[in-house]
Design a protein around this motif. Sequence first.
Motif, short mmCIF file in Angstrom:
data_model
loop_
_atom_site.label_atom_id
_atom_site.label_comp_id
_atom_site.label_asym_id
_atom_site.label_seq_id
_atom_site.Cartn_x
_atom_site.Cartn_y
_atom_site.Cartn_z
N SER A 49 0.86 -1.20 0.00
CA SER A 49 0.00 0.00 0.00
C SER A 49 0.88 1.24 0.00
O SER A 49 1.86 1.31 0.75
N ARG A 77 -12.46 7.77 -5.97
CA ARG A 77 -12.76 6.43 -5.48
C ARG A 77 -12.88 5.40 -6.59
O ARG A 77 -13.22 4.25 -6.32
N SER A 87 -6.51 -1.19 -6.18
CA SER A 87 -7.71 -0.64 -5.55
C SER A 87 -7.32 0.61 -4.77
O SER A 87 -6.12 0.85 -4.53
N SER A 89 -8.45 3.23 -1.30
CA SER A 89 -9.25 3.43 -0.09
C SER A 89 -8.82 4.74 0.56
O SER A 89 -7.71 5.24 0.31
N HIS A 90 -9.71 5.31 1.41
CA HIS A 90 -9.36 6.59 2.06
C HIS A 90 -9.84 6.58 3.49
O HIS A 90 -10.74 5.81 3.87
N ASP A 91 -9.26 7.45 4.30
CA ASP A 91 -9.54 7.54 5.72
C ASP A 91 -9.83 9.00 6.07
O ASP A 91 -8.93 9.84 6.01
N TRP A 96 -5.23 8.79 1.43
CA TRP A 96 -5.66 7.98 0.30
C TRP A 96 -4.62 6.90 0.04
O TRP A 96 -3.45 7.19 -0.16
N ASN A 99 -3.71 0.48 -3.10
CA ASN A 99 -3.45 -0.90 -2.70
C ASN A 99 -3.10 -1.75 -3.92
O ASN A 99 -3.81 -1.70 -4.93
#
Length: 412
Positions: A49, A77, A87, A89-91, A96, A99
């Motif tokens: 990642s 996204r 892929s 993903s974010h938090d 960001w 992966n």
Amino acid sequence: MISDQRSSCRIVVTSLLLFFIIMSHALTEGPRFAEPIPNVTVALGRDASLPCVVDNLGNYKVAWIHIDRQMILTIHRHVIARVSRFSVSHDNHKTWLLNVNQVQQEDRGYYMCQVNTNPMISQVGYLQVVVPPNIVDSESTPSSVAVRENQNVTLTCKAEGLPTPKLSWRREDGQPIVIDKKTKVMIQEGEQLNLTRITRSEMGAYLCIASNSVPPSVSKRIILDVEFSPMIWVPNQLVGAPSGTDVTIECNTEAYPKAISYWVYEGIMLLPTKKYLTDIQENSYRTYMRLTVRNLTSKDFGSYRCISKNSLGETEGSIRLYEIPLPSLAPRTTEMGSHAGKNALKSGVVQRTTTTEIPEVKTTTAYATTMSNYVIPASAGHRIEAYWPGTFLLLAASFLFHSGQTVLSIHS
């Protein structure tokens, strides 16, 4: 009093103005990167990642690009690349993550995180894919090699991986590797192992080991066979044994390829029977031959040959089996008492027997030897006791000779 109140109001108003200016500036400030993208190292086949941390993103979008392949991977996204291993993903709309599942070697390279401001802002991180070592069989020595004794041989081992693997050689049996007949080493480094004027003692399995700090290390096993014609040596070329016993004779041979070994007596190959018991034990290129001949007779004494042959030659050894007598001991004599002697005179010649026991020997039958003591009648009441082992007559006193009957006397 009024002056102090006005001063306090000015301070409050000034503070409020500064607060609103700061808040306004914060609300109008654009996106910025909070921290750089780290360089990530991952082993082939593992997951990785890459994080991109952005402050004040607002309504702007984050995109990931693989620079080396000039490929747009994700926007916001959505995954754009037609590679299912990628892929995003974010938090909390701040971090960001790109992966990459089951990383492949083509995934190695620079990745850009880009925000679509005007002008555009971006930063770059590197994904390093390390590869465990792998030995390339097509470029290496085959798993089995045969060479004639006293010739030179070179073993080769090629390996690939990232970082570049280091190669080392060692013997599987733990024995040292002989280099140029002068130097012995336990481990030899390099892609090639050069053996000069190889001998049969260097025959065996050699291991090529490749390692590059990325587990696991790998090895290739190469069997080195040293070919030579048979050789025989006989521990005892002359063997003696008594008749009626069992005897075992031995021959030791060395040969490679594996030799055919057998026994011959009077031109006939000896096969396992009740009379002949053969035993062959093999250890690497060595063979130990034993022949047991049971219950020896006169026909069994003579010359026995052990023969060994392979595709490179033939040789033989000879053992002479001869007969020896059974061991024996001198007899022990028990003298008859005086009263027994007087009684013997009345009845004439009395035979008295003494048995001599032979110590146990490795024979199929135990033997004993019998000898006799005699009491000889004499005229005029004279007598003598005597005994003889074999052909020798031993007397205990003086003797007299008369015509006709011989009288031996020691008592009057």
